[in-house]
Write an enzyme that holds these catalytic residues in place. Structure first.
Site, PDB file in Angstrom:
ATOM      1  N   ALA A  42       0.762  -1.130   0.069  1.00 26.66           N
ATOM      2  CA  ALA A  42      -0.042  -0.170   0.065  1.00 26.66           C
ATOM      3  C   ALA A  42       0.944   1.367   0.142  1.00 26.66           C
ATOM      4  O   ALA A  42       0.424   2.193  -0.590  1.00 26.66           O
ATOM      5  CB  ALA A  42      -0.936  -0.041   1.218  1.00 26.66           C
ATOM      6  N   LYS A 132      -5.722 -12.389  -9.131  1.00 21.84           N
ATOM      7  CA  LYS A 132      -4.410 -11.867  -8.989  1.00 21.84           C
ATOM      8  C   LYS A 132      -3.578 -12.460  -8.039  1.00 21.84           C
ATOM      9  O   LYS A 132      -3.914 -12.357  -6.698  1.00 21.84           O
ATOM     10  CB  LYS A 132      -4.665 -10.505  -8.789  1.00 21.84           C
ATOM     11  CG  LYS A 132      -3.041  -9.546  -8.912  1.00 21.84           C
ATOM     12  CD  LYS A 132      -3.223  -8.180  -8.861  1.00 21.84           C
ATOM     13  CE  LYS A 132      -1.843  -7.340  -9.021  1.00 21.84           C
ATOM     14  NZ  LYS A 132      -0.928  -7.728  -8.227  1.00 21.84           N
TER      15      LYS A 132
END
Length: 691
Positions: A42, A132
């Site tokens: 992140a 993913k």
């Protein structure tokens, strides 16, 4: 990885862009080359996005070596470089629903899809949706159906030759199935490690006293890039195919979904969690469906991937410098984030375990705002070198308790303070002790500590302890939460009126519990010792203590050396017993239990020296039903004669006493050649005669 450069403000775009490039390149090197990522995904995405925006606002700041102009990391030494026939590009990311809607609109507009008066697409785009994976991207080259080479992504143009290592991955076919295969096929996919395989690998690492892997992604990357393929062969790697580089000798499938079906026909592993959907609503529906089952999947994923399904439409959309325009990665909320650790407190568990807990500046991670995270134990705090005031990486996955993964040492303030384990329990004031060879420190006030109250009461009431029938967990919960019982001694002060008022506790149940408490007042020393809940003291050790000392006071006052004289009591058990009785809070509760009208038992003199008969020190196993003796009676007679009664047969067993319906223990004894006795043979042994 040190990051010593001062962080410039946004008001200095030139310096800010240079700083961002430096941070991202350092992170890329740690991630792709060292396989030791030190920046949460992140945080990387945030820095990358900021640099992208800066370069959009100030095109003159774009440099050829900017991370926004490349795909992956540098090629490491030790492997032969491989230039990809077609670049291995990464994907642009989307996070919010609005990002997905914007992606769909861009694609629809570029393809000239028709819209109605309200602007809604009447001919929605067809997409292929996949998972993913959180692994390592590789390229597999097949010539005339035979596997000839494997390479990592590297910087997207040049990767590393990992052919010999990939040959060890059993799910990857060395030869494609079918009579008709292409002359050249460049398969793109992901090497990963399933959760169960990761757990087993770390078990082996622990057993070999080697460094454990932080997560399956690191384990997969580190395993694939071993210089010795024999090591890779010992690592449980898996593979899923999801894309294509080049193809020669056969026509390209018309759609991406057809490509994956085609791969399956060749024997290539393709993940089944995929779907064909239409428009933004279809994309978001797939994302939410996968999100619901994410934690139950056998492997880690960090999002889903959307691709325009039709090949001709992909070709029309084309590529930007580092990613295709026809695809997007929709990422889940970050499972790792950065925040500041403001304090470290300790929590006391129901068994007395002392756990350091990080108090954090609030941070949104894993779909929730986190203010506290576990640090596991004192050794983990030291190993990770986590200090108060540090900027730390916090991880939260699903319903798992948030944890502090590590600290960014380059951001450590000068006044960062080391954690010091307290010496007294923060709940009850009892001493905190840590036994040798144990990672967990514990509060020693087991009978007194409010944090351990429910566990202490539950253990005290067990059938093999005081055997208080009717005192189950739900009743204990009520008694504790209403502050009616603080220690086991308070149980014997309960009255009928108090019990009858408990939720869902009828008058008959109240009377039955009172009767059971009255019965429990008359017990044995061994049961009482076991009921105290001393760590490492089970039913057998409690009996040995009672037999050896004869009464409770000598046990409470015994030194560690005296405790070590007890049968089967080693240093750790002796230390645990000594710590328990050294805690004054525990002694106070015991005296309350021994008060007039409370718990009594028959005490006697200390046991004489161990018997010297034929059974002294022998191990005996009982199996089946004896004609005249119960198993408990036979066990007591054997133990009185100095024998140890075991529950299973092994090479160390001296005799097996078998009655009717003897099962596998008898068969095991016969297999090992261990003498088997009937009840008469047992009596002969007890009388001192060898059979």
């Amino acid at each position: 990885m040190a990051r010593t450069q001062a962080e410039p403000p946004a008001s200095q775009p030139d310096a800010r862009a240079a700083w961002l490039r430096d941070q991202l390149e350092r992170a890329n090197y740690a991630y792709y080359v060292l396989d030791q990522p030190d920046l949460p995904d992140a945080e990387y995405d945030r820095l990358f996005g900021e640099l992208q925006q800066l370069e959009t606002d100030h095109p003159d700041l774009v440099t050829p070596d900017s991370p926004t102009q490349r795909v992956g990391g540098e090629v490491a030494g030790g492997f032969t470089p491989v230039v990809h026939d077609a670049p291995m590009l990464s994907l642009n990311n989307g996070f919010a629903d609005e990002d997905i809607a914007a992606f769909d609109k861009r694609v629809a507009d570029a393809l000239g899809k028709t819209t109605d008066l309200a602007g809604s697409v009447t001919d929605p785009v067809e997409y292929a949706c996949e998972l993913k994976f959180d692994g390592l991207a590789i390229s597999l080259r097949y010539e005339h159906g035979v596997f000839v080479q494997a390479s990592t992504r590297g910087d997207g143009t040049t990767g590393e030759d990992v052919t010999e290592n990939v040959r060890t991955i059993r799910s990857i076919p060395l030869k494609l199935k079918g009579a008709h295969v292409p002359a050249l096929l460049d398969v793109r996919g992901e090497v990963l490690m399933f959760k169960r395989d990761f757990a087993r690998l770390n078990e082996r690492q622990r057993a070999a006293e080697q460094r454990e892997f932080a997560n399956p992604r690191n384990a997969a990357a580190g395993s694939l890039r071993q210089l010795d393929p024999k090591i890779t062969a010992q690592r449980p790697l898996s593979f899923f195919a999801y894309g294509i580089g080049v193809l020669d000798g056969m026509p390209m499938p018309d759609t991406h979904s057809a490509l994956l079906d085609w791969y399956e026909s060749f024997g290539l592993p393709v993940n089944r969690e995929r779907a064909v959907v239409y428009g933004a609503d279809g994309l978001l529906g797939f994302f939410r469906k996968v999100g619901e089952k994410r934690e139950s999947l056998p492997y880690d994923i960090d999002g889903v991937v959307y691709k325009v399904n039709r090949r001709d439409e992909q070709d029309r959309l084309g590529f930007v410098s580092r990613a295709p325009r026809f695809a997007l990665a929709h990422k889940f909320p970050a499972q790792e984030a950065l925040t500041r650790l403001v304090a470290i407190d300790v929590q006391v568990g129901r068994t007395g375990a002392i756990t350091p807990v990080a108090r954090l500046e609030p941070v949104f991670v894993g779909g929730a705002t986190v203010t506290n995270a576990t640090l596991h134990n004192e050794d983990e705090v030291r190993r990770k070198d986590i200090r108060i005031g540090d900027t730390v990486i916090v991880r939260r996955a699903g319903d798992v308790i948030p944890e502090v993964v590590g600290a960014l040492l380059d951001r450590r303030p000068d006044d960062a303070a080391e954690f010091v384990m307290p010496t007294e329990c923060p709940v009850c004031g009892s001493k905190i002790e840590r036994l040798p060879d144990e990672a967990i420190a514990r509060c020693t006030g087991g009978l007194f500590c409010p944090a351990q109250r429910k566990q202490a009461l539950w253990h005290f009431a067990q059938r093999r302890a005081l055997d208080i029938d009717g005192l189950g967990e739900k009743i204990i919960d009520q008694l504790v939460e209403l502050n009616l019982v603080r220690t086991p001694a308070d149980l014997f002060n309960l009255g009928f009126a108090t019990l009858a008022e408990l939720d869902r506790f009828a008058e008959k149940s109240a009377q039955n519990l009172l009767d059971s408490l009255e019965k429990a007042k008359h017990t044995t020393l061994a049961r009482f010792i076991y009921g105290l809940g001393i760590r490492h003291v089970g039913e057998s050790t409690a009996k040995d203590l009672a037999k050896h000392f004869g009464s409770l006071t000598p046990i409470m006052d015994a030194s560690i050396e005296e405790l070590l004289e007890v049968n089967d009591v080693g240093p750790i058990v002796a230390e645990s017993i000594h710590q328990f009785f050294a805690e004054e809070h525990n002694r106070t509760v015991i005296e309350q239990l021994r008060a007039p009208g409370k718990v009594t038992w028959a005490e006697g003199p200390p046991a004489p020296r161990a018997p010297q008969g034929v059974l002294a020190g022998k191990t005996v196993v009982l199996t089946g039903t004896l004609p005249n003796l119960t198993r408990d009676a036979a066990k007591e007679m054997l133990e009185a004669a100095g024998a140890k009664v075991a529950g299973s047969v092994s090479k160390k067993t001296d005799y097996v006493v078998a009655g009717a319906d003897a099962g596998s223990k008898l068969a095991k004894a016969e297999e090992l050649g261990i003498p088997v006795l009937d009840e008469d043979g047992l009596h002969q042994l007890l009388e001192g005669n060898t059979p």
